[in-house]
Enzyme design. Structure first.
Site, PDB file in Angstrom:
ATOM      1  N   CYS A 286     -10.666  -9.056   0.998  1.00 13.12           N
ATOM      2  CA  CYS A 286     -11.697  -8.854  -0.026  1.00 13.12           C
ATOM      3  C   CYS A 286     -12.776  -9.915   0.077  1.00 13.12           C
ATOM      4  O   CYS A 286     -13.829  -9.692   0.653  1.00 13.12           O
ATOM      5  CB  CYS A 286     -11.059  -8.842  -1.420  1.00 13.12           C
ATOM      6  SG  CYS A 286     -10.099  -7.364  -1.772  1.00 13.12           S
ATOM      7  N   ILE A 287     -12.509 -11.087  -0.462  1.00 12.35           N
ATOM      8  CA  ILE A 287     -13.551 -12.112  -0.574  1.00 12.35           C
ATOM      9  C   ILE A 287     -14.095 -12.564   0.779  1.00 12.35           C
ATOM     10  O   ILE A 287     -15.311 -12.698   0.943  1.00 12.35           O
ATOM     11  CB  ILE A 287     -13.030 -13.295  -1.397  1.00 12.35           C
ATOM     12  CG1 ILE A 287     -12.673 -12.816  -2.811  1.00 12.35           C
ATOM     13  CG2 ILE A 287     -14.078 -14.400  -1.488  1.00 12.35           C
ATOM     14  CD1 ILE A 287     -11.937 -13.826  -3.633  1.00 12.35           C
TER      15      ILE A 287
END
Length: 443
Positions: A286-287
């Site tokens: 994700c990040i």
């Protein structure tokens, strides 16, 4: 009858003896991709009473799931056990031809970036091409993988139209990004709101209907693009704030101010502040990845996104910053990096999961080895690791016997046993929150 209401109902015909038409689909939903997102999603649908076709291209992954070996939180383990006892309602398969048996198809494949931080769309392209080729009238196709704005149109909507299917009448196309935090037991899928956008108003309606099978709240938005951008904002927001938290940690270190106490004090403000904590880096898909899908798209449009670019640059540099900090700690102890014994505690990207995707520990270990250190690790959730350099390591069974010069606490699982620490090694706390370790040094 609604496209997604596939249960047999009484016919509306006046002929009382006319038999009810059989349901057009054998499954309510098919989940394509059974990883950290797809499998819990499949289990949530099954727990809500849906008939689920669970598809993955990897026979090995299917065997792991069937053997109850998948990394899941306890509640999902219970769901998996119940699902596997009902094979007619929960079918594991790698046969893509079976997708035609499902009223809805949900694509949950990874969207990583390569070593140059360029989006790797190969898994998503392949999955979407498979789904488009298998699609039949009456089906809903939902993309949940985080991606660039316009991707659902490019990889699903337009190819379906090229097949001669009218989107919004023959088939329905939606985007609803996943909202699953692996290992987090505090937010059950049922209580986390889902955002959904459709290619047409009817598509949106069908998407809301599908998600409402298990989600207590569904938030519809006006378009596919709005839903896609929403997910990019969510994770970019986190990336920017984590980069800021890491910077504040370095600033507080220089000024001899306890950063965690500062964050906790700021958190007492009931409005306008949200706590983010520093660490040795960020991992997962994700990040470290999602904002690059936006930056990649904006670069082609010649649109500047300086704040996001700088944040992602800082995040990418964090593991190297940790390597430099280990070398600094060794130097202050009067030891060189060459030949120094460094032990990493925890290598997964977050506590209590067996997930190594984009874990900064892997880059940190390679960096320390390249600097001449002898590096080992201990992690009950990851007994064996493959490093980016091609090196491999096994988790130590007796970390005390390694006699480390420096111990870097990278990821601390709830079952981590640190009683073997004897005080001889310098303990570098990459979590910033292991205050129970006497004499620790903050990253």
């Amino acid at each position: 009858m609604s496209t997604l209401d596939v249960r047999a109902t009484a016919p509306l015909s006046t002929a009382a003896t006319e038999p009810a038409a059989p349901p057009p689909f054998d499954f309510d939903v098919a989940i394509v991709g059974l990883g950290y997102v797809g499998l819990p999603t499949a289990l949530a649908y099954r727990a809500s009473g849906s008939r689920v076709l669970a598809l993955d291209a990897s026979p090995r992954r299917l065997r792991t799931i069937a053997a109850r070996g998948a990394d899941l939180i306890d509640s999902d383990r219970d769901r998996l056990e119940a699902a596997l006892r009902a094979p007619r309602e929960f079918r594991l398969t790698s046969d893509v031809s079976e997708l035609a048996r499902a009223a809805a198809i949900v694509v949950c494949v990874p969207t990583p970036v390569d070593h140059q931080q360029v989006p790797d769309l190969a898994p998503l392209r392949a999955a979407c091409a498979t789904v488009v080729a298998a699609a039949r009238p009456g089906q809903l196709i939902m993309l949940t993988s985080t991606t660039y704005v316009g991707c659902t149109h490019d990889l699903v909507e337009q190819p379906l139209r090229e097949r001669g299917l009218e989107v919004g009448r023959d088939v329905f196309v939606t985007f609803s990004a996943e909202r699953i935090d692996p290992g987090n037991v505090g937010f059950a899928q049922e209580v986390v709101p889902r955002v959904v956008g459709g290619a047409t108003p009817q598509c949106q309606e069908e998407g809301v209907r599908l998600l409402s099978r298990y989600a207590a709240r569904v938030h519809p938005v006006s378009s596919l693009a709005t839903a896609e951008m929403t997910k990019l904002l969510e994770n970019t927001f986190r990336a920017v704030n984590i980069a800021l938290a890491n910077e504040f940690a370095d600033i507080c270190g220089a000024l001899d101010v306890p950063v965690t106490e500062v964050i906790e004090a700021a958190s007492t403000k009931p409005y306008g502040f949200m706590a983010f904590y520093p660490g040795p880096g960020v991992g997962g898909h994700c990040i470290p990845c999602d904002p690059h899908y936006l930056l990649w798209q904006l670069k082609a449009l010649h649109v500047d996104a300086g704040v996001i670019t700088e944040a992602m640059t800082r995040i990418a540099a964090r593991p190297r910053r940790v390597v430099d900090r280990v070398r600094d700690v060794l130097g202050r102890a009067g030891k060189g990096t060459l030949g120094a014994r460094v032990l990493i505690v925890g290598v997964t990207y977050k506590p209590d999961v067996a997930d190594l995707r984009e874990s900064p520990a892997l880059e940190i270990i390679d960096g320390l080895i390249n600097a001449g250190a002898e590096v080992q690790y201990v992690d009950t959730h990851a007994p064996h690791i493959h490093l980016g350099s091609g090196r491999e390591r096994d988790s130590l069974t007796d970390p005390a016997a390694f006699h480390p010069d420096v111990v870097l606490v990278h990821t601390r699982h709830h079952d981590s046993d640190l009683n073997w620490l004897d005080g001889d090694a310098v303990v570098l706390d990459g979590t910033y929150r292991s205050s129970d370790i006497a004499g620790r040094v903050l990253l």
